[in-house]
Scaffold this motif. Structure first.
Motif, PDB file in Angstrom:
ATOM      1  N   THR A 142       0.754  -1.182  -0.199  1.00 59.82           N
ATOM      2  CA  THR A 142       0.134  -0.081   0.128  1.00 59.82           C
ATOM      3  C   THR A 142       0.911   1.251   0.027  1.00 59.82           C
ATOM      4  OG1 THR A 142      -1.632   1.339   1.195  1.00 59.82           O
ATOM      5  CG2 THR A 142      -0.010  -0.095   2.313  1.00 59.82           C
ATOM      6  N   ASN A 185      -0.206   3.864   1.499  1.00 62.08           N
ATOM      7  CA  ASN A 185      -0.611   5.050   2.474  1.00 62.08           C
ATOM      8  C   ASN A 185       0.094   4.660   3.908  1.00 62.08           C
ATOM      9  OD1 ASN A 185      -2.726   6.131   0.841  1.00 62.08           O
ATOM     10  ND2 ASN A 185      -4.129   4.333   1.611  1.00 62.08           N
ATOM     11  N   TYR A 193      -4.281  13.374   3.773  1.00 65.57           N
ATOM     12  CA  TYR A 193      -5.216  11.981   4.066  1.00 65.57           C
ATOM     13  C   TYR A 193      -6.816  12.804   4.078  1.00 65.57           C
ATOM     14  CZ  TYR A 193      -1.489   8.800   5.111  1.00 65.57           C
ATOM     15  OH  TYR A 193      -0.454   8.112   5.170  1.00 65.57           O
ATOM     16  N   SER A 194      -7.521  12.203   3.261  1.00 67.77           N
ATOM     17  CA  SER A 194      -8.844  12.951   3.333  1.00 67.77           C
ATOM     18  C   SER A 194     -10.083  12.222   3.916  1.00 67.77           C
ATOM     19  CB  SER A 194      -9.271  13.368   1.911  1.00 67.77           C
ATOM     20  OG  SER A 194     -10.749  13.688   1.588  1.00 67.77           O
ATOM     21  N   TYR A 195     -10.770  12.922   4.873  1.00 68.62           N
ATOM     22  CA  TYR A 195     -11.819  12.104   5.792  1.00 68.62           C
ATOM     23  C   TYR A 195     -12.989  12.024   4.871  1.00 68.62           C
ATOM     24  CZ  TYR A 195     -15.549  11.616   8.973  1.00 68.62           C
ATOM     25  OH  TYR A 195     -16.707  10.922   9.558  1.00 68.62           O
ATOM     26  N   ASP A 216     -13.003  11.655   1.543  1.00 72.84           N
ATOM     27  CA  ASP A 216     -12.712  10.528   0.456  1.00 72.84           C
ATOM     28  C   ASP A 216     -12.480   9.307   0.837  1.00 72.84           C
ATOM     29  OD1 ASP A 216     -12.610  12.814  -1.404  1.00 72.84           O
ATOM     30  OD2 ASP A 216     -10.647  12.891  -1.321  1.00 72.84           O
ATOM     31  N   ASN A 217     -11.653   9.038   2.002  1.00 72.77           N
ATOM     32  CA  ASN A 217     -11.471   7.710   2.478  1.00 72.77           C
ATOM     33  C   ASN A 217     -11.458   7.929   4.070  1.00 72.77           C
ATOM     34  OD1 ASN A 217     -11.103   5.061   2.695  1.00 72.77           O
ATOM     35  ND2 ASN A 217      -8.863   5.325   1.790  1.00 72.77           N
ATOM     36  N   THR A 269      -9.089   3.061   6.464  1.00 70.78           N
ATOM     37  CA  THR A 269      -8.351   2.357   6.063  1.00 70.78           C
ATOM     38  C   THR A 269      -8.048   1.067   6.854  1.00 70.78           C
ATOM     39  OG1 THR A 269      -7.137   4.323   4.998  1.00 70.78           O
ATOM     40  CG2 THR A 269      -5.935   2.322   5.027  1.00 70.78           C
ATOM     41  N   ARG A 328      -8.373   5.422  10.997  1.00 75.19           N
ATOM     42  CA  ARG A 328      -9.370   6.183  10.895  1.00 75.19           C
ATOM     43  C   ARG A 328      -8.679   7.599  10.682  1.00 75.19           C
ATOM     44  NH1 ARG A 328     -14.194   4.293  13.074  1.00 75.19           N
ATOM     45  NH2 ARG A 328     -13.810   2.461  14.529  1.00 75.19           N
TER      46      ARG A 328
END
Length: 761
Positions: free
Chosen positions: A531, A533, A553-555, A557-558, A561, A584
Motif C-alpha cells: 500500500t 498509504n 489524508y482525506s476524511y 474521500d476515505n 483504511t 481512521r
C-alpha cells in the motif's frame, strides 16, 4: 537464857521424815548455845547502846512436810514472847495467808497447827503475821511481826517428758556418734532440796543401734544401719529422778527414728538376656519392649538412665527412661525388613542418675544386659519403586500414545503378582494404564493451553490378596507444540491526521501467542498487501510501529483504511496469522493533536456528529433538572398531606386475580383494569406556551433565555398539582382474583378470611 519450845510430830515413819527431824535439830543447836535470839530491830539497836531491854518474839523458821495425812490438827511450831509468864495474861493472834483455813494457833500457848494436807507443788510457802495482846486489856504486848511457813518437799512427782511425740530422721549408714536428737523431761519436785528433781536418762529399747547421754538426754548413733534392711526404729527412753537411785520415780517416752535413704545401691537387671519381637511393618518410634533394673534405693537415688552401648545394631533402636516407672522403653529408630534381617542384638546399660561420693568407689552404680530383638514377618502391600512419578508427553500425541510406566513390587517372600489401576477423576479419564505392566497411555487428545499438568493416582494391588493396596501420585506434564499462531495483543483504535507528513508513527502494535516455546517468543511483522498509504517497521522486541507514507489524508474521500498485517512466530514449523488494523482519518486541527481524534472516533462509531452530541447533552441536562424539581415538589406536597392527618385520601384498587393453571388466559387483563381506574379525558391547557424552540435550536444557543424556561417549568408543575384525577401516591393495589381450571387448586392465602380484612393506611 534462851527458852525455845519446839515440838515436832512424826506420824510418818519414813526415811524422809527422819531426815527432816535431824535437819530441824541442826538448826536449833545454835540457839541452845547462844545467849541471844532473834529480836526486832528496835530492841537490837537498844542493845548496841548497852541499854538493858526486854526480850521480844521468840521463834525459828517453821517447816511443814507436804503430803501428810491430817486427821486432826497437827502441831508444826511454837510462837512465844519472852514477856509471857504462862499465867494466861497473854493472848496470841494469827493472821495472813492461810490463817484459820490452813493454819491455826492456840491463843494461850502460841502453838501453831496445820489443818489439812499440803502440796508444795501447789503452794511452796505461806506468809503469816503474829500478834500478842493482853487478854484483859486488849493492849498489844508485842508489835505485829511477819513470819513464813515453808512446805517441805518430798519425792512425790515423777518426771514428765515435754515436746512429745519425738520423731527424728537420720541418714542411713551414718557413722557412730552422729547426733540424732535431744529429749527433755522435767520434775515438779523442788530442785533445790534433795535429789527429788535430779534426773538420769537411759535407753530401755534401741540398743545397740543408739545411745543416750545420761545427763543431757542427747541421742546418738551407736552403730551403722542400712535402710534397705530396716528403715524405722522405735527407741524407748527412761527418765528417773533421785539420780537414778533406789526409790526414785521414773517415766518413759518413745522416740521414732526413721533412716533416710542415701545412694548406696546401684541398679541391677533381673535378667541378663531379654528376648523381644516386633513386626516388620512397625513405624519409626513404635515401642519394641521395656526393661527395668531394680534399685533398692528410693526417690532420686533410685532414678536410672538407660543407654544403648555402641555395639552391634545400636543405631537401629533407641531407649528412654519412663520417669514414673523407671522402666527403659526401647523404640524403633529405623525401619526394619524381615526379608533383609530377622534378628538384631543390642546391649543396654543402666546407670544411676545421681551419685554419692561416699560410695562412688564401690562401682555399684551400673549394670548391663543383652537384648535380642526378633523381626516378625507380615504380609505387606506392594511397594512402588518411586515415591512419586513425573512424566512428560507432547500435546499433539495421538490417542493410545505411551506416556511412561510405573513399577511396584511385593516385598514379601511370596512375591505375589501386581495389578495396576488408576483412581479416576476428571483428569484421569484422559489416561489409561496396563493392569499387568503399569504402562500409562493417552485415551483422549491433550491440549497444553487448556491444562499443562495432569495429576493422577495409580494403585498397585496384590493379585493373591486384594486387600493390600498401595498408591502413588503420578504427575504428567503436557509439552508444548507450536499449534497457535500469534495474534494482536488487544484491539487497537488507530487514527491518522489529515495533515500528516510522511514517516510519522501513528501506532505501535504487539502480539501474543498461547504457545510456550522453550526459547521464548519472537514475532515478525509484515504487510499482507503493498500500500502507498502506510508501512510497518519491525522493532526487534516483538513489537512493530505503523508509519505514514504520504502527506495528505482525506476524511471525505476515505475516512477508514484497513491495514492487513501478517504476524509470524519463530517456531518450527512457523505459524502466522493475518490481523486487520483499522485506521481512521480525522481532523487534528492546526496543531496536529491526534488525541482529540479519540472522542470524535467514538462518536463517529455511533453515527453521531458534533452538533447532535451537543443537542443531546443539553436535552439530558434539562431532563435531569426537571426531574429534580418535580421530586422536590412532590416531597413538599407529601409532607403537607401527613400534617393534615385524616384529610389524606386513601385509595384502594383491588384486583381479584390469581393464576389458574392452563386456563390462565381467562383471568382479567390487569393492565386494562389498572388503566381503566386512572382513565380521564384529556384537557387542553390554554396556558401552554408554543414558542419554546427545539432542543436542537437550544444546542445551537438559539433557544429562550433562562427566565422564559423557568416560567415554562412553573406552568407544568402547576398543571400537575391541580389535576385531581391522578391517583394519590398512597394507593394500595390488591390482586385477589383466582382463575379457573387449575387441577391442583389454589395455594394462595388471598382467598382466606385475611384477604377480606379492611386495610387502613
Amino acid at each position: 537464857m534462851c527458852k525455845i519450845h519446839v515440838l515436832t510430830s512424826c506420824n510418818r515413819k519414813t526415811i524422809s521424815a527422819w531426815l527432816l527431824f535431824l535437819m530441824e535439830l541442826f538448826l536449833v543447836l545454835p540457839c541452845i548455845f547462844s545467849t541471844e535470839i532473834f529480836k526486832p530491830a528496835a530492841l537490837q539497836d537498844q542493845h548496841l547502846n548497852h541499854v538493858r531491854i526486854k526480850r521480844g518474839w521468840m521463834w525459828k523458821q517453821i517447816f511443814v512436810l507436804e503430803e501428810q495425812e491430817i486427821t486432826e490438827p497437827l502441831y508444826v511450831g511454837q510462837l512465844r514472847s519472852d514477856l509471857d509468864n504462862h499465867d494466861g495474861s497473854f493472848k496470841y493472834i494469827l493472821s495472813g495467808d492461810g490463817a484459820k483455813t490452813v493454819f491455826t494457833i492456840d491463843e494461850n500457848t502460841g502453838a501453831i497447827y496445820v489443818l489439812k494436807k499440803l502440796d508444795r507443788e501447789e503452794k511452796p510457802s505461806y506468809t503469816l503475821r503474829a500478834q500478842v495482846i493482853n487478854s484483859l486489856t486488849g493492849v498489844p504486848v508485842e508489835a505485829e511481826s511477819e513470819f513464813i511457813i515453808k512446805i517441805q518437799d518430798i519425792n512425790d512427782n515423777e518426771p514428765k517428758f515435754i515436746n512429745e511425740p519425738y520423731v527424728a530422721v537420720v541418714p542411713e549408714m551414718s557413722p557412730e556418734g552422729t547426733f540424732v536428737m535431744q529429749v527433755t523431761a522435767t520434775d515438779m519436785d523442788d530442785p533445790s532440796y534433795g535429789n527429788s528433781a535430779r534426773l538420769i536418762y537411759s535407753i530401755l529399747q534401741g540398743q545397740p543401734h543408739f545411745s543416750i547421754e545420761p545427763k543431757s538426754g542427747i541421742i546418738r548413733v551407736a552403730s551403722k544401719m542400712d535402710r534397705e534392711t530396716k528403715d524405722k526404729y522405735f527407741v524407748i527412753i527412761q527418765a528417773k529422778d533421785m539420780v537414778g537411785n533406789v526409790g526414785g520415780l521414773s517415766t518413759t517416752t518413745t522416740v521414732t527414728i526413721t533412716l533416710s535413704d542415701v545412694n548406696d545401691n546401684g541398679p541391677k537387671f533381673k535378667e541378663k538376656i531379654y528376648d523381644m519381637s516386633i513386626l516388620e511393618s512397625a513405624l519409626v518410634g513404635e515401642i519394641v519392649g521395656t526393661v527395668i533394673a531394680d534399685d533398692r534405693d528410693i526417690g532420686e537415688n533410685a532414678e536410672i538412665i538407660y543407654i544403648i552401648e555402641e555395639k552391634g545394631d545400636f543405631n537401629m533402636f533407641d531407649i528412654n527412661t519412663d520417669p514414673i516407672t523407671q522402666e527403659g522403653i526401647i523404640t524403633l529408630n529405623k525401619l526394619v525388613d524381615y526379608e533383609s534381617k530377622r534378628r538384631y542384638n543390642i546391649r543396654v546399660k543402666a546407670i544411676n542418675r545421681y551419685f554419692d561420693e561416699r560410695f562412688i568407689k564401690q562401682d555399684l552404680f551400673e549394670d548391663t544386659t543383652a537384648i535380642r530383638i526378633h523381626i516378625q514377618d507380615v504380609d505387606e502391600p506392594p511397594v512402588f519403586v518411586q515415591n512419586a512419578y513425573y512424566m512428560e508427553i507432547y500435546e499433539n500425541a495421538s490417542i493410545g500414545s505411551h506416556v511412561n510406566s510405573v513399577t511396584a513390587k511385593d516385598p514379601d517372600i511370596t512375591n505375589s503378582p501386581i495389578r495396576y489401576s488408576i483412581i479416576h477423576n476428571q483428569f484421569s479419564k484422559l489416561f489409561g494404564i496396563d493392569a499387568h505392566n503399569g504402562s500409562i497411555i493417552t485415551l483422549k487428545p491433550l491440549d497444553r493451553e487448556v491444562a499443562p499438568w495432569h495429576n493422577i493416582t495409580v494403585t498397585a494391588t496384590e493379585s493373591q490378596n486384594p486387600i493390600h493396596v498401595s498408591k502413588v501420585p503420578v504427575y504428567i506434564q503436557v509439552m508444548d507444540v507450536n499449534d497457535h499462531a500469534p495474534q494482536f495483543s488487544k484491539k487497537y483504535d488507530t487514527f491518522v491526521c489529515e495533515l500528516s507528513r510522511p514517516g510519522q508513527p501513528i501506532q505501535t502494535i504487539s502480539a501474543v501467542d498461547q504457545d510456550d516455546p522453550a526459547l521464548g517468543h519472537y514475532f515478525s511483522y509484515s504487510l499482507a498487501h503493498k500500500t502507498t498509504n502506510f508501512t510497518v517497521r519491525d522493532n526487534g522486541d516483538n513489537t512493530a510501529t505503523i508509519f505514514t507514507t504520504k502527506s495528505m489524508y482525506s476524511y471525505e474521500d476515505n475516512p477508514l483504511t484497513y491495514l492487513v498485517i501478517v504476524i509470524s512466530d519463530n517456531e518450527t514449523p512457523s505459524l502466522s496469522s493475518t490481523n486487520t488494523l483499522t485506521i481512521r482519518v480525522c481532523d487534528c486541527g492546526k496543531d496536529g493533536n491526534a488525541e482529540s481524534c479519540k472522542a470524535q472516533g467514538f462518536l463517529s462509531s455511533l453515527g453521531i456528529n458534533g452538533g447532535a452530541f451537543i443537542a443531546i447533552s443539553v436535552g439530558v441536562l434539562l431532563i435531569l433538572v426537571l426531574s429534580i424539581l418535580m421530586f422536590l415538589k412532590h416531597r413538599k406536597k407529601h409532607e403537607k398531606l401527613k400534617e393534615k392527618g385524616e384529610e389524606c385520601r386513601q385509595n384502594f384498587v383491588k384486583y381479584d386475580d390469581e393464576g389458574g393453571g392452563e386456563q390462565d388466559t381467562e383471568a382479567f387483563d390487569i393492565i386494562g383494569l389498572r388503566n381503566q381506574t386512572v382513565m380521564r379525558e384529556p384537557k387542553l391547557n390554554k396556558k401552554i406556551r408554543r414558542d419554546i424552540p427545539s432542543l436542537y435550536r437550544m444546542s445551537l444557543r438559539l433557544g429562550p433565555d433562562v427566565v422564559e424556561f423557568r416560567e415554562f417549568l412553573s406552568e407544568k408543575l402547576e398543571e400537575a398539582n391541580t389535576d385531581l384525577s391522578v391517583l394519590s401516591p398512597d394507593t394500595m393495589h390488591h390482586y385477589a382474583f383466582e382463575g379457573t381450571g387449575s387441577m391442583c387448586g389454589s395455594l394462595s392465602s388471598i382467598g382466606s378470611t385475611c384477604s377480606h380484612m379492611e386495610l387502613n393506611i
